[in-house]
Design a protein around this motif. Structure first.
Motif, PDB file in Angstrom:
ATOM      1  N   ALA A 242       0.858  -1.180   0.000  1.00 29.18           N
ATOM      2  CA  ALA A 242       0.000   0.000   0.000  1.00 29.18           C
ATOM      3  C   ALA A 242       0.894   1.229   0.000  1.00 29.18           C
ATOM      4  O   ALA A 242       2.070   1.142   0.353  1.00 29.18           O
ATOM      5  CB  ALA A 242      -0.904   0.005   1.228  1.00 29.18           C
ATOM      6  N   ALA A 243       0.329   2.350  -0.398  1.00 30.34           N
ATOM      7  CA  ALA A 243       1.104   3.592  -0.403  1.00 30.34           C
ATOM      8  C   ALA A 243       1.351   4.093   1.017  1.00 30.34           C
ATOM      9  O   ALA A 243       2.450   4.500   1.359  1.00 30.34           O
ATOM     10  CB  ALA A 243       0.377   4.656  -1.229  1.00 30.34           C
ATOM     11  N   ASP A 244       0.336   4.034   1.849  1.00 29.58           N
ATOM     12  CA  ASP A 244       0.440   4.501   3.236  1.00 29.58           C
ATOM     13  C   ASP A 244       0.467   3.271   4.140  1.00 29.58           C
ATOM     14  O   ASP A 244      -0.532   2.582   4.284  1.00 29.58           O
ATOM     15  CB  ASP A 244      -0.751   5.393   3.576  1.00 29.58           C
ATOM     16  CG  ASP A 244      -0.678   5.966   4.985  1.00 29.58           C
ATOM     17  OD1 ASP A 244       0.173   5.525   5.789  1.00 29.58           O
ATOM     18  OD2 ASP A 244      -1.494   6.851   5.286  1.00 29.58           O
ATOM     19  N   VAL A 245       1.612   2.984   4.712  1.00 31.03           N
ATOM     20  CA  VAL A 245       1.777   1.762   5.509  1.00 31.03           C
ATOM     21  C   VAL A 245       1.886   2.049   7.009  1.00 31.03           C
ATOM     22  O   VAL A 245       2.431   1.244   7.752  1.00 31.03           O
ATOM     23  CB  VAL A 245       2.990   0.926   5.031  1.00 31.03           C
ATOM     24  CG1 VAL A 245       2.756   0.410   3.629  1.00 31.03           C
ATOM     25  CG2 VAL A 245       4.282   1.734   5.104  1.00 31.03           C
ATOM     26  N   LEU A 246       1.331   3.168   7.436  1.00 36.68           N
ATOM     27  CA  LEU A 246       1.361   3.489   8.863  1.00 36.68           C
ATOM     28  C   LEU A 246       0.262   2.729   9.597  1.00 36.68           C
ATOM     29  O   LEU A 246      -0.802   2.455   9.042  1.00 36.68           O
ATOM     30  CB  LEU A 246       1.205   4.990   9.071  1.00 36.68           C
ATOM     31  CG  LEU A 246       2.398   5.818   8.580  1.00 36.68           C
ATOM     32  CD1 LEU A 246       2.090   7.299   8.691  1.00 36.68           C
ATOM     33  CD2 LEU A 246       3.661   5.466   9.360  1.00 36.68           C
ATOM     34  N   PRO A 247       0.527   2.379  10.856  1.00 39.95           N
ATOM     35  CA  PRO A 247      -0.449   1.599  11.630  1.00 39.95           C
ATOM     36  C   PRO A 247      -1.826   2.257  11.741  1.00 39.95           C
ATOM     37  O   PRO A 247      -2.834   1.559  11.714  1.00 39.95           O
ATOM     38  CB  PRO A 247       0.194   1.469  13.012  1.00 39.95           C
ATOM     39  CG  PRO A 247       1.623   1.745  12.820  1.00 39.95           C
ATOM     40  CD  PRO A 247       1.740   2.640  11.625  1.00 39.95           C
ATOM     41  N   ASP A 248      -1.873   3.587  11.834  1.00 39.01           N
ATOM     42  CA  ASP A 248      -3.184   4.220  11.971  1.00 39.01           C
ATOM     43  C   ASP A 248      -4.008   4.112  10.688  1.00 39.01           C
ATOM     44  O   ASP A 248      -5.229   4.208  10.719  1.00 39.01           O
ATOM     45  CB  ASP A 248      -3.073   5.679  12.440  1.00 39.01           C
ATOM     46  CG  ASP A 248      -2.274   6.567  11.512  1.00 39.01           C
ATOM     47  OD1 ASP A 248      -1.685   6.068  10.531  1.00 39.01           O
ATOM     48  OD2 ASP A 248      -2.228   7.789  11.769  1.00 39.01           O
TER      49      ASP A 248
ATOM     50  N   LEU B 279      -3.476   1.332   8.274  1.00 41.26           N
ATOM     51  CA  LEU B 279      -3.645  -0.073   7.885  1.00 41.26           C
ATOM     52  C   LEU B 279      -3.705  -1.052   9.042  1.00 41.26           C
ATOM     53  O   LEU B 279      -3.736  -2.255   8.829  1.00 41.26           O
ATOM     54  CB  LEU B 279      -2.499  -0.504   6.953  1.00 41.26           C
ATOM     55  CG  LEU B 279      -2.547   0.022   5.536  1.00 41.26           C
ATOM     56  CD1 LEU B 279      -1.368  -0.497   4.740  1.00 41.26           C
ATOM     57  CD2 LEU B 279      -3.842  -0.348   4.849  1.00 41.26           C
ATOM     58  N   GLY B 280      -3.720  -0.543  10.260  1.00 39.73           N
ATOM     59  CA  GLY B 280      -3.704  -1.427  11.425  1.00 39.73           C
ATOM     60  C   GLY B 280      -4.805  -2.468  11.407  1.00 39.73           C
ATOM     61  O   GLY B 280      -4.546  -3.657  11.589  1.00 39.73           O
ATOM     62  N   ASP B 281      -6.033  -2.048  11.178  1.00 37.45           N
ATOM     63  CA  ASP B 281      -7.156  -2.994  11.176  1.00 37.45           C
ATOM     64  C   ASP B 281      -7.022  -4.031  10.071  1.00 37.45           C
ATOM     65  O   ASP B 281      -7.356  -5.205  10.259  1.00 37.45           O
ATOM     66  CB  ASP B 281      -8.484  -2.249  11.039  1.00 37.45           C
ATOM     67  CG  ASP B 281      -8.832  -1.434  12.280  1.00 37.45           C
ATOM     68  OD1 ASP B 281      -8.268  -1.720  13.353  1.00 37.45           O
ATOM     69  OD2 ASP B 281      -9.660  -0.513  12.157  1.00 37.45           O
ATOM     70  N   VAL B 282      -6.529  -3.615   8.918  1.00 40.98           N
ATOM     71  CA  VAL B 282      -6.355  -4.528   7.777  1.00 40.98           C
ATOM     72  C   VAL B 282      -5.311  -5.596   8.108  1.00 40.98           C
ATOM     73  O   VAL B 282      -5.518  -6.789   7.857  1.00 40.98           O
ATOM     74  CB  VAL B 282      -5.957  -3.734   6.511  1.00 40.98           C
ATOM     75  CG1 VAL B 282      -5.595  -4.659   5.362  1.00 40.98           C
ATOM     76  CG2 VAL B 282      -7.070  -2.779   6.108  1.00 40.98           C
ATOM     77  N   ILE B 283      -4.198  -5.162   8.690  1.00 47.46           N
ATOM     78  CA  ILE B 283      -3.130  -6.112   9.037  1.00 47.46           C
ATOM     79  C   ILE B 283      -3.593  -7.050  10.147  1.00 47.46           C
ATOM     80  O   ILE B 283      -3.351  -8.275  10.070  1.00 47.46           O
ATOM     81  CB  ILE B 283      -1.846  -5.352   9.448  1.00 47.46           C
ATOM     82  CG1 ILE B 283      -1.257  -4.619   8.237  1.00 47.46           C
ATOM     83  CG2 ILE B 283      -0.822  -6.296  10.070  1.00 47.46           C
ATOM     84  CD1 ILE B 283      -0.851  -5.501   7.065  1.00 47.46           C
TER      85      ILE B 283
ATOM     86  N   GLU C 137      -4.935  -3.126   0.710  1.00 48.17           N
ATOM     87  CA  GLU C 137      -5.977  -2.460   1.494  1.00 48.17           C
ATOM     88  C   GLU C 137      -7.303  -3.206   1.470  1.00 48.17           C
ATOM     89  O   GLU C 137      -8.022  -3.215   2.458  1.00 48.17           O
ATOM     90  CB  GLU C 137      -6.171  -1.027   1.012  1.00 48.17           C
ATOM     91  CG  GLU C 137      -4.996  -0.139   1.410  1.00 48.17           C
ATOM     92  CD  GLU C 137      -5.261   1.321   1.124  1.00 48.17           C
ATOM     93  OE1 GLU C 137      -6.245   1.857   1.651  1.00 48.17           O
ATOM     94  OE2 GLU C 137      -4.469   1.909   0.365  1.00 48.17           O
ATOM     95  N   ARG C 138      -7.626  -3.857   0.362  1.00 48.63           N
ATOM     96  CA  ARG C 138      -8.940  -4.484   0.248  1.00 48.63           C
ATOM     97  C   ARG C 138      -8.914  -6.007   0.144  1.00 48.63           C
ATOM     98  O   ARG C 138      -9.963  -6.639   0.074  1.00 48.63           O
ATOM     99  CB  ARG C 138      -9.682  -3.918  -0.956  1.00 48.63           C
ATOM    100  CG  ARG C 138     -10.087  -2.483  -0.726  1.00 48.63           C
ATOM    101  CD  ARG C 138     -10.899  -1.935  -1.882  1.00 48.63           C
ATOM    102  NE  ARG C 138     -11.472  -0.639  -1.580  1.00 48.63           N
ATOM    103  CZ  ARG C 138     -10.800   0.497  -1.511  1.00 48.63           C
ATOM    104  NH1 ARG C 138      -9.501   0.505  -1.687  1.00 48.63           N
ATOM    105  NH2 ARG C 138     -11.412   1.631  -1.256  1.00 48.63           N
ATOM    106  N   ARG C 139      -7.739  -6.600   0.106  1.00 50.88           N
ATOM    107  CA  ARG C 139      -7.678  -8.059   0.010  1.00 50.88           C
ATOM    108  C   ARG C 139      -6.311  -8.567   0.451  1.00 50.88           C
ATOM    109  O   ARG C 139      -5.363  -7.801   0.575  1.00 50.88           O
ATOM    110  CB  ARG C 139      -7.962  -8.530  -1.420  1.00 50.88           C
ATOM    111  CG  ARG C 139      -6.881  -8.145  -2.406  1.00 50.88           C
ATOM    112  CD  ARG C 139      -7.236  -8.600  -3.804  1.00 50.88           C
ATOM    113  NE  ARG C 139      -6.141  -8.282  -4.714  1.00 50.88           N
ATOM    114  CZ  ARG C 139      -5.613  -9.133  -5.559  1.00 50.88           C
ATOM    115  NH1 ARG C 139      -6.071 -10.361  -5.626  1.00 50.88           N
ATOM    116  NH2 ARG C 139      -4.629  -8.782  -6.350  1.00 50.88           N
ATOM    117  N   SER C 140      -6.256  -9.872   0.667  1.00 48.73           N
ATOM    118  CA  SER C 140      -4.971 -10.513   0.954  1.00 48.73           C
ATOM    119  C   SER C 140      -4.926 -11.821   0.186  1.00 48.73           C
ATOM    120  O   SER C 140      -5.958 -12.395  -0.159  1.00 48.73           O
ATOM    121  CB  SER C 140      -4.798 -10.753   2.456  1.00 48.73           C
ATOM    122  OG  SER C 140      -5.798 -11.589   2.945  1.00 48.73           O
TER     123      SER C 140
END
Length: 123
Positions: A79-85, A87-91, A112-115
């Motif tokens: 993702a472009a923005d990899v800060l915890p605030d 993407l935290g929920d996604v990770i 952001e939308r899939r893994s």
């Protein structure tokens, strides 16, 4: 929550507190190894200490594919923005969903939308 995570240098140390606060065992590479260490050194350490590498670096997936290694598992965020605030929920959701695969050997790529999961060895 069986896996332990080593957060790569290309991700904020803030990930450690978010992960620990949600029940995961985590360390930032800067606290356990040389910040200038090669990706291969981080991979060797992760295998020796039974950690999953959490990274934003595409080289880890490439190294797994080229080496046909069975470990370490890698959790790769794309993702472009990899800060915890951001993407935290996604990770955290990806960790819960893929805990078993990561514990047994996998490359998990999280967007952001899939893994998606590739079981090791790749190829």
């Amino acid at each position: 929550m069986t896996v332990k995570l080593v957060v790569d240098m290309n991700l904020s140390p803030d990930w450690v507190s978010l992960l620990k606060g949600n029940g995961w065992s985590a360390v930032h590479w800067s606290t356990v190894g040389d910040p200038r260490a090669s990706d291969a050194s981080i991979m060797e350490w992760a295998v020796a200490h039974q950690y999953v590498v959490f990274t934003h670096d595409l080289d880890f997936g490439t190294m797994l594919a080229l080496s046909h290694a069975t470990g370490p598992s890698v959790l790769q965020v794309r993702a472009a923005d990899v800060l915890p605030d951001r993407l935290g929920d996604v990770i955290l959701a990806a960790l819960r969903q893929h805990d078993t695969e990561l514990a047994s050997g996998a490359l998990v790529v999280v967007e952001e939308r899939r893994s998606r999961v590739r079981i090791l060895p790749i190829g």
